[in-house]
Design a protein around this motif. Structure first.
Motif, PDB file in Angstrom:
ATOM      1  N   ALA A   1       0.811  -1.227   0.000  1.00 24.32           N
ATOM      2  CA  ALA A   1       0.000   0.000   0.000  1.00 24.32           C
ATOM      3  C   ALA A   1       0.839   1.270   0.000  1.00 24.32           C
ATOM      4  O   ALA A   1       0.289   2.372  -0.197  1.00 24.32           O
ATOM      5  N   LYS A   2       2.162   1.195   0.190  1.00 23.56           N
ATOM      6  CA  LYS A   2       2.976   2.404   0.307  1.00 23.56           C
ATOM      7  C   LYS A   2       2.910   3.310  -0.919  1.00 23.56           C
ATOM      8  O   LYS A   2       2.837   4.538  -0.771  1.00 23.56           O
ATOM      9  N   PRO A   3       2.904   2.781  -2.168  1.00 26.04           N
ATOM     10  CA  PRO A   3       2.864   3.691  -3.322  1.00 26.04           C
ATOM     11  C   PRO A   3       1.586   4.531  -3.411  1.00 26.04           C
ATOM     12  O   PRO A   3       1.557   5.544  -4.119  1.00 26.04           O
ATOM     13  N   PHE A   4       0.546   4.164  -2.670  1.00 20.42           N
ATOM     14  CA  PHE A   4      -0.728   4.881  -2.791  1.00 20.42           C
ATOM     15  C   PHE A   4      -0.920   5.935  -1.705  1.00 20.42           C
ATOM     16  O   PHE A   4      -1.867   6.724  -1.761  1.00 20.42           O
ATOM     17  N   GLY A   5      -0.022   5.989  -0.710  1.00 24.70           N
ATOM     18  CA  GLY A   5      -0.182   6.934   0.381  1.00 24.70           C
ATOM     19  C   GLY A   5      -1.456   6.641   1.145  1.00 24.70           C
ATOM     20  O   GLY A   5      -1.714   5.500   1.537  1.00 24.70           O
ATOM     21  N   GLU A   6      -2.251   7.670   1.364  1.00 26.09           N
ATOM     22  CA  GLU A   6      -3.501   7.517   2.087  1.00 26.09           C
ATOM     23  C   GLU A   6      -4.682   7.208   1.165  1.00 26.09           C
ATOM     24  O   GLU A   6      -5.786   6.970   1.627  1.00 26.09           O
ATOM     25  N   GLU A   7      -4.440   7.205  -0.128  1.00 25.35           N
ATOM     26  CA  GLU A   7      -5.543   7.053  -1.088  1.00 25.35           C
ATOM     27  C   GLU A   7      -5.807   5.578  -1.376  1.00 25.35           C
ATOM     28  O   GLU A   7      -4.873   4.772  -1.474  1.00 25.35           O
ATOM     29  N   VAL A   8      -7.090   5.245  -1.539  1.00 21.91           N
ATOM     30  CA  VAL A   8      -7.492   3.877  -1.917  1.00 21.91           C
ATOM     31  C   VAL A   8      -8.042   3.932  -3.345  1.00 21.91           C
ATOM     32  O   VAL A   8      -8.992   4.682  -3.614  1.00 21.91           O
ATOM     33  N   PRO A   9      -7.485   3.163  -4.278  1.00 17.10           N
ATOM     34  CA  PRO A   9      -7.963   3.205  -5.666  1.00 17.10           C
ATOM     35  C   PRO A   9      -9.422   2.733  -5.774  1.00 17.10           C
ATOM     36  O   PRO A   9      -9.914   1.972  -4.933  1.00 17.10           O
ATOM     37  N   ALA A  10     -10.071   3.185  -6.826  1.00 17.25           N
ATOM     38  CA  ALA A  10     -11.447   2.761  -7.116  1.00 17.25           C
ATOM     39  C   ALA A  10     -11.436   1.925  -8.394  1.00 17.25           C
ATOM     40  O   ALA A  10     -10.726   2.249  -9.359  1.00 17.25           O
ATOM     41  N   PRO A  11     -12.194   0.833  -8.465  1.00 15.28           N
ATOM     42  CA  PRO A  11     -12.186  -0.036  -9.648  1.00 15.28           C
ATOM     43  C   PRO A  11     -12.883   0.620 -10.834  1.00 15.28           C
ATOM     44  O   PRO A  11     -13.726   1.517 -10.677  1.00 15.28           O
ATOM     45  N   ALA A  12     -12.548   0.158 -12.020  1.00 14.98           N
ATOM     46  CA  ALA A  12     -13.105   0.737 -13.250  1.00 14.98           C
ATOM     47  C   ALA A  12     -14.614   0.587 -13.326  1.00 14.98           C
ATOM     48  O   ALA A  12     -15.278   1.361 -14.029  1.00 14.98           O
ATOM     49  N   PHE A  13     -15.175  -0.375 -12.623  1.00 16.00           N
ATOM     50  CA  PHE A  13     -16.630  -0.535 -12.599  1.00 16.00           C
ATOM     51  C   PHE A  13     -17.314   0.742 -12.114  1.00 16.00           C
ATOM     52  O   PHE A  13     -18.449   1.037 -12.489  1.00 16.00           O
ATOM     53  N   GLU A  14     -16.608   1.545 -11.298  1.00 12.75           N
ATOM     54  CA  GLU A  14     -17.192   2.754 -10.730  1.00 12.75           C
ATOM     55  C   GLU A  14     -17.222   3.921 -11.720  1.00 12.75           C
ATOM     56  O   GLU A  14     -17.696   5.011 -11.380  1.00 12.75           O
ATOM     57  N   LEU A  15     -16.747   3.718 -12.965  1.00 17.33           N
ATOM     58  CA  LEU A  15     -16.775   4.806 -13.955  1.00 17.33           C
ATOM     59  C   LEU A  15     -18.197   5.335 -14.169  1.00 17.33           C
ATOM     60  O   LEU A  15     -18.389   6.520 -14.460  1.00 17.33           O
ATOM     61  N   ALA A  16     -19.168   4.470 -14.067  1.00 23.14           N
ATOM     62  CA  ALA A  16     -20.562   4.894 -14.257  1.00 23.14           C
ATOM     63  C   ALA A  16     -21.219   5.287 -12.941  1.00 23.14           C
ATOM     64  O   ALA A  16     -22.409   5.621 -12.923  1.00 23.14           O
ATOM     65  N   HIS A  17     -20.442   5.276 -11.851  1.00 18.96           N
ATOM     66  CA  HIS A  17     -21.025   5.538 -10.536  1.00 18.96           C
ATOM     67  C   HIS A  17     -20.186   6.602  -9.812  1.00 18.96           C
ATOM     68  O   HIS A  17     -20.261   7.781 -10.141  1.00 18.96           O
ATOM     69  N   SER A  18     -19.391   6.191  -8.848  1.00 17.98           N
ATOM     70  CA  SER A  18     -18.665   7.171  -8.031  1.00 17.98           C
ATOM     71  C   SER A  18     -17.603   7.933  -8.815  1.00 17.98           C
ATOM     72  O   SER A  18     -17.263   9.079  -8.470  1.00 17.98           O
ATOM     73  N   LEU A  19     -17.050   7.341  -9.853  1.00 17.84           N
ATOM     74  CA  LEU A  19     -16.009   7.999 -10.650  1.00 17.84           C
ATOM     75  C   LEU A  19     -16.564   8.839 -11.794  1.00 17.84           C
ATOM     76  O   LEU A  19     -15.796   9.506 -12.500  1.00 17.84           O
ATOM     77  N   ARG A  20     -17.860   8.829 -11.998  1.00 16.30           N
ATOM     78  CA  ARG A  20     -18.457   9.474 -13.182  1.00 16.30           C
ATOM     79  C   ARG A  20     -18.150  10.974 -13.281  1.00 16.30           C
ATOM     80  O   ARG A  20     -17.844  11.458 -14.380  1.00 16.30           O
ATOM     81  N   PRO A  21     -18.191  11.756 -12.203  1.00 15.53           N
ATOM     82  CA  PRO A  21     -17.926  13.195 -12.359  1.00 15.53           C
ATOM     83  C   PRO A  21     -16.577  13.504 -13.008  1.00 15.53           C
ATOM     84  O   PRO A  21     -16.434  14.505 -13.718  1.00 15.53           O
ATOM     85  N   ASN A  22     -15.583  12.672 -12.764  1.00 16.08           N
ATOM     86  CA  ASN A  22     -14.243  12.896 -13.327  1.00 16.08           C
ATOM     87  C   ASN A  22     -13.873  11.828 -14.363  1.00 16.08           C
ATOM     88  O   ASN A  22     -12.697  11.523 -14.566  1.00 16.08           O
ATOM     89  N   ALA A  23     -14.885  11.265 -15.002  1.00 18.73           N
ATOM     90  CA  ALA A  23     -14.650  10.157 -15.937  1.00 18.73           C
ATOM     91  C   ALA A  23     -13.735  10.560 -17.085  1.00 18.73           C
ATOM     92  O   ALA A  23     -12.878   9.768 -17.511  1.00 18.73           O
ATOM     93  N   PHE A  24     -13.885  11.800 -17.605  1.00 20.68           N
ATOM     94  CA  PHE A  24     -13.043  12.211 -18.727  1.00 20.68           C
ATOM     95  C   PHE A  24     -11.568  12.218 -18.328  1.00 20.68           C
ATOM     96  O   PHE A  24     -10.706  11.741 -19.085  1.00 20.68           O
TER      97      PHE A  24
END
Length: 496
Positions: free
Chosen positions: A66-89
């Motif tokens: 987990a060290k390369p990610f710092g405090e951030e947790v990645p989100a899976p590509a499935f979330e492109l239509a959901h939680s990641l949609r606002p910044n999808a571009f």
């Protein structure tokens, strides 16, 4: 599917939950089978160690450093239509740059499947992308339920790709998914109709089919064009990643993914109805097509046969327009020629011929002898008489109508008189035709009455009645190469 709820950080590890605790590992825990994942950020790659498959939070998890990610947790590509949609571009732009940077890399093993990556291989951070190695993707695929596997990899379809355009095609699919919240090739109706997705513009059209905002329509057209490209058009694209990035650049700063609001307008619903109807027909034809085709072919054959016989029944006979005398002569010519169709040709429907059985049997005999021996077993009676009753070839017989005379009695009747020569029917005198030196031939003098009816503009025979049949002579006809003479004896002259 792997969602944001399945990813968490614990004890210095990034854990991706992929299965229940009871799931077998199948050897994936071996150290030699754990290549690192790749983290792309700011134009460079960082290897992220794969620490193994472990049981964490009561789930089977893929665990990475987990060290390369710092405090951030990645989100899976499935979330492109959901939680990641606002910044999808922004996320898709970073993904395109990541894949472009990996082009030609020899030490990179990604799970490309027909120019598409499984969604479970891709994870997004604010300004970075994490890609899992092919070995990790294989493990996820092996423990994933079938319905999730379909959405993870099988729904992503790149058809008929050329010149590497399939990779841009895949990115456009992800963009379509982020904007419409629907995977372009996931609906069964789409798959059953030649993998032609619902046009993206329809999701954002009003009831008149118009996209109100120009930039939205422009991006939708770019996506729809990518899905409808011919191979010729694909060859014109020198760099698939640049092609995709250019489409995003054209609308960057003008609209965001949040501006794409699915309307489900009248034209959208009408398109879905037409698509469902077309898909239903294709599914029916796929399942029942062979049976249906066979049924149609069978029906066509039956109809054609029926039509043939109807047309045959309605068609005038070959004797149409002839007087009664010529019709009778044509009838007996057919008897002599063993022409069953000719015998029946001038008969009215339902009428029977007394000569039909004899002609049928002799016609079969003649064809069989022709087929196996190349010889004609029939010597035509009138010709035989005209030639002076010579000896005949071994195994043949004299047959036919001779000395035919026809007389018209009235408008509906004619009388025929003739000599009918055929094998003499006396079993006490039978011999083996293959060894005998002669054959007995009877001469039967017959008087036959023909009745006629008018059918449209021609006459047809309605009845044939044998008035008299008398055996007048019996000839002992010699076979060739035995005796050259023909002896005659009168056995009986009384009527039958």
């Amino acid at each position: 599917m792997i969602t944001s709820k399945d990813i968490f950080a614990k004890d210095g590890m990034l854990c991706i939950a992929v299965a229940d605790p009871a799931t077998g590992l199948r050897g994936f825990e071996l150290s030699s089978q754990r290549p690192p994942a790749l983290l792309y950020k700011d134009g460079s790659f960082t290897q992220v160690a794969w620490l193994g498959v472990r049981l964490e939070n009561d789930r089977r998890c893929l665990c990475f450093d987990a060290k390369p990610f710092g405090e951030e947790v990645p989100a899976p590509a499935f979330e492109l239509a959901h939680s990641l949609r606002p910044n999808a571009f922004d996320h898709l732009e970073t993904l395109a740059q990541t894949l472009q940077s990996l082009e030609g890399a020899k030490d990179c093993e990604l799970d490309w499947n027909f120019n598409a990556l499984p969604l479970s291989s891709i994870y997004f951070l604010d300004d970075a992308v994490l890609l899992l190695p092919a070995r990790a993707s294989d493990f996820i695929d092996s423990v994933m339920p079938d319905e999730d596997r379909f959405l993870d990899r099988e729904a992503w379809y790149v058809h008929n790709e050329a010149n590497g355009f399939g990779k841009a095609h895949y990115l456009f699919q992800l963009l379509y998914y982020a904007l419409a919240s629907t995977m372009p090739f996931a609906p069964q109706d789409v798959r059953d109709c030649g993998f032609r997705p619902i046009p993206l513009s329809l999701f954002f059209s009003d009831d008149d089919g118009v996209v109100q905002k120009k930039e939205i329509g422009k991006l939708c057209n770019a996506v729809d064009r990518a899905f409808s490209m011919t191979r010729k058009d694909m060859y014109k694209v020198s760099s698939p990643y640049e092609y995709f990035l250019t489409a995003l650049e054209n609308i960057k700063g003008k609209v965001s993914a949040n501006d794409f609001i699915v309307r489900k307008s009248k034209v959208y619903k009408e398109y879905l109805q037409k698509l469902a109807k077309k898909a239903s027909i294709r599914r029916f034809l796929r399942k029942k097509g062979a049976v249906l085709a066979a049924s149609i072919a069978g029906a066509a054959i039956v109809v054609s046969i029926a039509w043939y016989y109807i047309a045959l029944a309605l068609a005038p006979p070959a004797t149409a327009g002839l007087p009664k005398e010529d019709i009778v002569r044509a009838y007996y010519k057919a008897v002599n020629d063993l022409d069953l169709q000719g015998v029946k040709d001038s008969l009215a429907r339902g009428s029977k011929s007394p000569d039909e059985m004899t002609v049928t049997n002799l016609e079969v005999t003649q064809k069989v002898r022709y087929a196996y021996e190349g010889t004609d077993p029939i010597v035509e009676a009138q010709s035989w008489l005209d030639e002076g009753m010579p000896a005949i070839p071994q195994g043949t017989m004299v047959y036919g109508i001779a000395n035919l005379e026809v007389q018209t009695m009235d408008d509906a009747t004619a009388i025929a008189t003739f000599d009918f020569l055929r094998p003499y029917e006396d079993y006490s005198m039978e011999t083996d035709a293959t060894t005998a030196s002669s054959v007995f031939t009877g001469v039967y003098h017959e008087t036959v009455e023909f009745s006629f009816i008018q059918r449209k503009t021609w006459l047809e025979i309605s009845n044939i009645d044998v008035l008299e049949e008398t055996l007048t002579d019996v000839f002992e006809v010699s076979y060739k190469d035995t005796e050259s003479s023909v002896s005659t004896m009168v056995l009986r002259t009384d009527p039958f």
